[in-house]
Design a protein around this motif. Sequence first.
Motif, PDB file in Angstrom:
ATOM      1  N   ILE A  75       0.851  -1.185   0.000  1.00 41.16           N
ATOM      2  CA  ILE A  75       0.000   0.000   0.000  1.00 41.16           C
ATOM      3  C   ILE A  75       0.885   1.233   0.000  1.00 41.16           C
ATOM      4  O   ILE A  75       1.892   1.277   0.700  1.00 41.16           O
ATOM      5  CB  ILE A  75      -0.908   0.025   1.257  1.00 41.16           C
ATOM      6  CG1 ILE A  75      -2.123  -0.877   1.053  1.00 41.16           C
ATOM      7  CG2 ILE A  75      -1.351   1.439   1.613  1.00 41.16           C
ATOM      8  CD1 ILE A  75      -3.080  -0.896   2.213  1.00 41.16           C
ATOM      9  N   MET A  76       0.505   2.206  -0.805  1.00 35.58           N
ATOM     10  CA  MET A  76       1.041   3.548  -0.638  1.00 35.58           C
ATOM     11  C   MET A  76      -0.121   4.479  -0.357  1.00 35.58           C
ATOM     12  O   MET A  76      -1.145   4.431  -1.033  1.00 35.58           O
ATOM     13  CB  MET A  76       1.774   4.039  -1.884  1.00 35.58           C
ATOM     14  CG  MET A  76       2.328   5.461  -1.706  1.00 35.58           C
ATOM     15  SD  MET A  76       3.153   6.139  -3.184  1.00 35.58           S
ATOM     16  CE  MET A  76       4.688   5.237  -3.176  1.00 35.58           C
ATOM     17  N   THR A  77       0.033   5.320   0.671  1.00 31.34           N
ATOM     18  CA  THR A  77      -0.908   6.423   0.843  1.00 31.34           C
ATOM     19  C   THR A  77      -0.152   7.717   0.608  1.00 31.34           C
ATOM     20  O   THR A  77       0.849   7.986   1.253  1.00 31.34           O
ATOM     21  CB  THR A  77      -1.556   6.428   2.238  1.00 31.34           C
ATOM     22  OG1 THR A  77      -0.561   6.141   3.214  1.00 31.34           O
ATOM     23  CG2 THR A  77      -2.648   5.393   2.346  1.00 31.34           C
ATOM     24  N   THR A  78      -0.655   8.485  -0.354  1.00 28.31           N
ATOM     25  CA  THR A  78      -0.096   9.812  -0.611  1.00 28.31           C
ATOM     26  C   THR A  78      -1.053  10.799   0.042  1.00 28.31           C
ATOM     27  O   THR A  78      -2.246  10.794  -0.249  1.00 28.31           O
ATOM     28  CB  THR A  78       0.000  10.083  -2.117  1.00 28.31           C
ATOM     29  OG1 THR A  78       0.495   8.914  -2.768  1.00 28.31           O
ATOM     30  CG2 THR A  78       0.917  11.249  -2.404  1.00 28.31           C
ATOM     31  N   MET A  79      -0.521  11.588   0.957  1.00 26.36           N
ATOM     32  CA  MET A  79      -1.379  12.475   1.747  1.00 26.36           C
ATOM     33  C   MET A  79      -1.005  13.916   1.503  1.00 26.36           C
ATOM     34  O   MET A  79       0.175  14.251   1.408  1.00 26.36           O
ATOM     35  CB  MET A  79      -1.234  12.131   3.226  1.00 26.36           C
ATOM     36  CG  MET A  79      -1.801  10.732   3.517  1.00 26.36           C
ATOM     37  SD  MET A  79      -1.357  10.113   5.157  1.00 26.36           S
ATOM     38  CE  MET A  79       0.162   9.250   4.757  1.00 26.36           C
ATOM     39  N   TYR A  80      -2.031  14.745   1.371  1.00 24.45           N
ATOM     40  CA  TYR A  80      -1.839  16.162   1.110  1.00 24.45           C
ATOM     41  C   TYR A  80      -2.496  16.953   2.228  1.00 24.45           C
ATOM     42  O   TYR A  80      -3.701  16.784   2.475  1.00 24.45           O
ATOM     43  CB  TYR A  80      -2.471  16.535  -0.228  1.00 24.45           C
ATOM     44  CG  TYR A  80      -1.977  15.673  -1.372  1.00 24.45           C
ATOM     45  CD1 TYR A  80      -0.768  15.965  -2.001  1.00 24.45           C
ATOM     46  CD2 TYR A  80      -2.697  14.560  -1.790  1.00 24.45           C
ATOM     47  CE1 TYR A  80      -0.300  15.166  -3.042  1.00 24.45           C
ATOM     48  CE2 TYR A  80      -2.231  13.765  -2.827  1.00 24.45           C
ATOM     49  CZ  TYR A  80      -1.040  14.070  -3.444  1.00 24.45           C
ATOM     50  OH  TYR A  80      -0.577  13.276  -4.462  1.00 24.45           O
ATOM     51  N   VAL A  81      -1.705  17.783   2.902  1.00 30.55           N
ATOM     52  CA  VAL A  81      -2.256  18.576   4.003  1.00 30.55           C
ATOM     53  C   VAL A  81      -1.722  20.004   3.927  1.00 30.55           C
ATOM     54  O   VAL A  81      -0.583  20.245   3.538  1.00 30.55           O
ATOM     55  CB  VAL A  81      -1.890  17.973   5.386  1.00 30.55           C
ATOM     56  CG1 VAL A  81      -2.538  16.601   5.566  1.00 30.55           C
ATOM     57  CG2 VAL A  81      -0.383  17.851   5.556  1.00 30.55           C
ATOM     58  N   GLN A  82      -2.582  20.938   4.312  1.00 33.12           N
ATOM     59  CA  GLN A  82      -2.207  22.352   4.294  1.00 33.12           C
ATOM     60  C   GLN A  82      -1.566  22.697   5.628  1.00 33.12           C
ATOM     61  O   GLN A  82      -2.183  22.519   6.688  1.00 33.12           O
ATOM     62  CB  GLN A  82      -3.480  23.193   4.061  1.00 33.12           C
ATOM     63  CG  GLN A  82      -3.232  24.620   3.675  1.00 33.12           C
ATOM     64  CD  GLN A  82      -2.706  24.748   2.252  1.00 33.12           C
ATOM     65  OE1 GLN A  82      -3.166  24.050   1.349  1.00 33.12           O
ATOM     66  NE2 GLN A  82      -1.711  25.604   2.053  1.00 33.12           N
ATOM     67  N   LEU A  83      -0.342  23.186   5.592  1.00 31.31           N
ATOM     68  CA  LEU A  83       0.342  23.600   6.817  1.00 31.31           C
ATOM     69  C   LEU A  83      -0.214  24.937   7.295  1.00 31.31           C
ATOM     70  O   LEU A  83      -0.518  25.804   6.478  1.00 31.31           O
ATOM     71  CB  LEU A  83       1.854  23.712   6.567  1.00 31.31           C
ATOM     72  CG  LEU A  83       2.543  22.368   6.314  1.00 31.31           C
ATOM     73  CD1 LEU A  83       3.918  22.577   5.663  1.00 31.31           C
ATOM     74  CD2 LEU A  83       2.702  21.598   7.628  1.00 31.31           C
ATOM     75  N   LEU A  84      -0.313  25.073   8.596  1.00 33.81           N
ATOM     76  CA  LEU A  84      -0.865  26.328   9.135  1.00 33.81           C
ATOM     77  C   LEU A  84       0.130  27.470   9.039  1.00 33.81           C
ATOM     78  O   LEU A  84      -0.253  28.638   9.024  1.00 33.81           O
ATOM     79  CB  LEU A  84      -1.306  26.120  10.589  1.00 33.81           C
ATOM     80  CG  LEU A  84      -2.527  25.192  10.736  1.00 33.81           C
ATOM     81  CD1 LEU A  84      -2.829  24.937  12.215  1.00 33.81           C
ATOM     82  CD2 LEU A  84      -3.752  25.790  10.054  1.00 33.81           C
ATOM     83  N   LYS A  85       1.408  27.146   9.034  1.00 33.28           N
ATOM     84  CA  LYS A  85       2.409  28.197   8.792  1.00 33.28           C
ATOM     85  C   LYS A  85       3.531  27.614   7.934  1.00 33.28           C
ATOM     86  O   LYS A  85       3.520  26.426   7.623  1.00 33.28           O
ATOM     87  CB  LYS A  85       2.938  28.754  10.114  1.00 33.28           C
ATOM     88  CG  LYS A  85       3.521  27.706  11.054  1.00 33.28           C
ATOM     89  CD  LYS A  85       4.309  28.338  12.207  1.00 33.28           C
ATOM     90  CE  LYS A  85       5.287  27.326  12.792  1.00 33.28           C
ATOM     91  NZ  LYS A  85       6.539  27.861  13.241  1.00 33.28           N
ATOM     92  N   GLU A  86       4.464  28.452   7.565  1.00 36.00           N
ATOM     93  CA  GLU A  86       5.552  27.993   6.706  1.00 36.00           C
ATOM     94  C   GLU A  86       6.485  27.034   7.431  1.00 36.00           C
ATOM     95  O   GLU A  86       6.862  27.266   8.571  1.00 36.00           O
ATOM     96  CB  GLU A  86       6.357  29.197   6.189  1.00 36.00           C
ATOM     97  CG  GLU A  86       5.647  29.940   5.083  1.00 36.00           C
ATOM     98  CD  GLU A  86       6.582  30.896   4.355  1.00 36.00           C
ATOM     99  OE1 GLU A  86       7.817  30.781   4.518  1.00 36.00           O
ATOM    100  OE2 GLU A  86       6.054  31.760   3.622  1.00 36.00           O
TER     101      GLU A  86
END
Lengths: 344, 344, 344, 344
Positions: free
Chosen positions: D240-251
């Motif tokens: 299994i590969m899970t590719t996850m995309y998340v928005q960081l709250l700061k840099e």
Amino acid sequence: MKVSIVGTTGYGGVELLRILHQHPEFVIHSIHSTKEEVPIWNEYPHLFGLINKNIEEIDYDRIGEESELVFLATPSGVSSKIVGQLIDKNIKIIDLSGDLRLKNPNDYQLWYGKEPLNKHVTDEAVYGLSEWNSEEIKQAQWIANPGCYPTSTLLGLAPVVKNRLIDLKSIVVDGKSGTSGAGRGLNKGSLYAEVNENFKIYKVNEHQHTPEIEQQLQDWIGEAKPITFSTHLLPMTRGIMTTMYVQLLKEWETDRIIDLYKDIYDQQPFVRVRPRGNFPSVKEVCGSNFCDIGLDVDQRTGRLTIVSVIDNLMKGAAGQAVQNANIMMGLDQTSGLKFTPLYP
Amino acid sequence: MKVSIVGTTGYGGVELLRILHQHPEFVIHSIHSTKEEVPIWNEYPHLFGLINKNIEEIDYDRIGEESELVFLATPSGVSSKIVGQLIDKNIKIIDLSGDLRLKNPNDYQLWYGKEPLNKHVTDEAVYGLSEWNSEEIKQAQWIANPGCYPTSTLLGLAPVVKNRLIDLKSIVVDGKSGTSGAGRGLNKGSLYAEVNENFKIYKVNEHQHTPEIEQQLQDWIGEAKPITFSTHLLPMTRGIMTTMYVQLLKEWETDRIIDLYKDIYDQQPFVRVRPRGNFPSVKEVCGSNFCDIGLDVDQRTGRLTIVSVIDNLMKGAAGQAVQNANIMMGLDQTSGLKFTPLYP
Amino acid sequence: MKVSIVGTTGYGGVELLRILHQHPEFVIHSIHSTKEEVPIWNEYPHLFGLINKNIEEIDYDRIGEESELVFLATPSGVSSKIVGQLIDKNIKIIDLSGDLRLKNPNDYQLWYGKEPLNKHVTDEAVYGLSEWNSEEIKQAQWIANPGCYPTSTLLGLAPVVKNRLIDLKSIVVDGKSGTSGAGRGLNKGSLYAEVNENFKIYKVNEHQHTPEIEQQLQDWIGEAKPITFSTHLLPMTRGIMTTMYVQLLKEWETDRIIDLYKDIYDQQPFVRVRPRGNFPSVKEVCGSNFCDIGLDVDQRTGRLTIVSVIDNLMKGAAGQAVQNANIMMGLDQTSGLKFTPLYP
Amino acid sequence: MKVSIVGTTGYGGVELLRILHQHPEFVIHSIHSTKEEVPIWNEYPHLFGLINKNIEEIDYDRIGEESELVFLATPSGVSSKIVGQLIDKNIKIIDLSGDLRLKNPNDYQLWYGKEPLNKHVTDEAVYGLSEWNSEEIKQAQWIANPGCYPTSTLLGLAPVVKNRLIDLKSIVVDGKSGTSGAGRGLNKGSLYAEVNENFKIYKVNEHQHTPEIEQQLQDWIGEAKPITFSTHLLPMTRGIMTTMYVQLLKEWETDRIIDLYKDIYDQQPFVRVRPRGNFPSVKEVCGSNFCDIGLDVDQRTGRLTIVSVIDNLMKGAAGQAVQNANIMMGLDQTSGLKFTPLYP
């Protein structure tokens, strides 16, 4: 010319659809299956927007009245029953199963383990090995479309057998097939996780294509010996290679053998004899109706290695069926079959 | 016991790492390659955090002084040069290439097309077919580790050849291998898009493993005939099946043949003779050191079909190499090799 | 109409041959490559007996004089040099590489790491996304044929972007491609044993198709935000799926979104919008020029999932190139492209 | 310590056999299934000669009396019934199905479409995400072994979620799994010819692992938003590969994020955080219990890409189950699990 297909939901049936959908002369009039009556794209979404027909119940009268030719892409044991219903209709039949192939009912019973058709039916059926039996095919009402392995085997053996160049007792045929040959039926051995990264031998010395090959050899030269015929399952979808080993009766150079094959198949658009040192691989015929043949004589042993490859769903099933239909209907045998192999 | 590996970046080399990393007696002392000196996980990220060694330049003196045994997982033509440098060091050598295998330098030149080693070197090397040559292996300083195809072929043929049950001229070996056997070298024929959904025959009547098999048959019974040996490339990574066809000199029941094999391999932990009707598939030995054998006599032809499967990187290369190392060092031959096949 | 192909030995080039060989209007006049001048079947034996042309050296004058249109199936960085030589000949050019696609030379330099073409050349080239730019394509002299990923991405995003239904900052494109997209070049990552039973992500946040997609979005609505675009390598030969995640600006039912897509692509023969609950798989477009799209709104998150699949060598390369050639030459856009997907 | 396995004939069950067969502390006492009572090697010939046990009928009393721990490798909906029978025996239970995982019976009913277990049972079960819940696991009588996708997803998300670095509404998880995850059951979608050279998305926005992931996120930080979670079927067996995309709250710089992950997983033997620019591929954990993680921040979008890979039958099922058994029994968590990945 209107044609019908019975057994549309198997892989042979859907390959017939792919070919006939764009055939310049045949029109798919009706498609049938024992499954529920749904649009064909429900079963095969790749046909969405292309073929808008519904799968219909099998109605023998209608098929007989409305179509000129019917393809039976049904399993062995099922075809025989359908043939029985269609036999007195005025319709040409091309049966892709093994049910019409063996002339000797005992052989059928022994190798298939099922009830044979009446001998007078199988006697009238013509064995549809297009390259060798085209004259009979032209006249035929019923065609026994050859098995996948027998097609590649017989096209490979014909020149040396018919010219009596080999010891008939020496024939060893080592066949390898992609899994589409096993059909769309549900069984553990066809699951992805069982086939992938695997390679299996099956039906060792018991494959039902054995008597089919032997019967044709017998027909050709009036004698035949039992052959050794093995079959293996490849971790791939389409394609068959048969590697054949035969003992030459006298010394032959590879070049002369290749010339012999080239001469014999010169006029055959679907048989490609490769030059010396060049052997066909299975992908090189993928999606096409070709049978490609490579040859080499080992001077150390006096044995000839014959390699033939086909796409089992095309030249090994639906492609040859349409080729036979073309011949039966007086069309050019390549009509609707000029597919370039899909590579890579 | 400290060991070194030369040629760590190929598939045979990295499989040695997998085995030796957890071997209870051997310790990987150094790993070498002609590639740049980087951590091994740069080449093989699956070893990240597991094996923290750097690939080192080949330093023959250091290897000879610091290790007791060296595995050469280098290609044919390269091993011979390395052996030349190590020959006078006090170190045991197990060479996975073909360079030490053939006793007749002319055979090597003919089939490999390369310069052979001095005959006195190859004469001293012991052919490491573990199940049959363990006595010589125990005494050996240099081991010619058998080729992958010869291993599965010879383990399959040994019982009928040594017991002189077959016509030696009748032997046909149809081999099929996964692509890891072709190594990690860059060539078009090993690209995914060329191998996938494809099946090819290669080196027809020219494979360099032919004389290796014939030499061992000759050793066993003092005579041998040229065999027919064919090799095919499977669209899978690991595994070999050899399907062998031999003419029995007299009638045999399948059961009796199986009993014979069971008796002969009874004490061999890595050879599994299957019961009647059960044939091994390649995946059933994946990642393990097993050689599994299935058998069937066709009463119609008097021919025996022998099916043997191995993991080409294990019993066909690194696994057998460690098995030989175990034997040389007086360990149990299964030490560090008790892998259950990975299925599915 | 005579056409030439430069770069015939790559997978894009040989797919052009498959299409053009049976195209009703175009005739393959000459094929070129930097490789040695051999019959094309030496490189691709599946064409044995079908296409008997030799690969020729690139002769710009002859190509310009004798053909009406040339396909460049050459890699990025190579095409730019060839375009430079052909630019003042009276010949239409369809370039399958990335060299003509980006209008901003800095973008090309940044993402491709190569020297860009003169801006006046790229400015005149028309971006050949057939379904959306057919008017410009009709007038074009030079076509920048779209990349494989951008084709499936842009056809999937167009309706919601052009109708301003989504938050432009929310676009996440998760792409997966078969290995034929990596071409026939030799590198370790394309070896069968490295790709098979494996799945890799590559060029994370660095793929050169990113600015190509963003440029088209910008063209469509005059503004665009950076997107997240990821690419993975599938253990298969042909096909791309892009799974796209976008935040809807307001609530939408799945049915309404599907209706919107159906309306927009109603007249497009190669775009098939699937009914609710039915998602295309990659094999369902294999060997065809279709782009199939499936859609679903998750009411829990307000996010729309868009799934689009193409055959990367067809709609993603050679197929769309011929579609563009058809449009440029005033033919029906489906001419020579009516392939039924090969299934299974 | 004697253990039993119920559901031995599925892929999770047979993987338990592979591990436990050589486990230094656990002894396989009995194996059970609803299938007929045959030697296990009848179902799985790769175990021929290795594990000579018969599959037995399920006898709850005997299992409870004779074994200390039982693994349920049974499907969801079946496990719940078995748990009901074993609940009052003095035996530890590790259930590999989804039946014990969801604390909210309505969630179970909604996503699984089956009857939930009594809430007091699921409340007592400990969610066996070994790296994060080891303290509870030590005390547990019943373990809900995590799903395959949730394992790779949660190990990948934990550091940024628990440290509240991301916008919880932004989480997009794009999962891809090999077909062994679908089990050995017979259905058309698992046939080789349907999976091979294909790639499919399935259960879009409906996968039953969604609430399992969300429940754990909620547990960790007391709040959670619905996530987008997609699943695709890879043409391969394991992984299994899970590719996850998340928005960081700061840099954040990529390096700092990687350092954070390294710190958090520093003491975890089965989690390998890769260095910058190095992303794990699925084959790099094949056959092992590793979860490998790669990370990259896209400064253009402020989004973090998290890539995690596991072998779905190991860390995603049987491997983590044994890891949990080790923890429950006070053994080292790596006991019997030190498999080097099988590569290639």
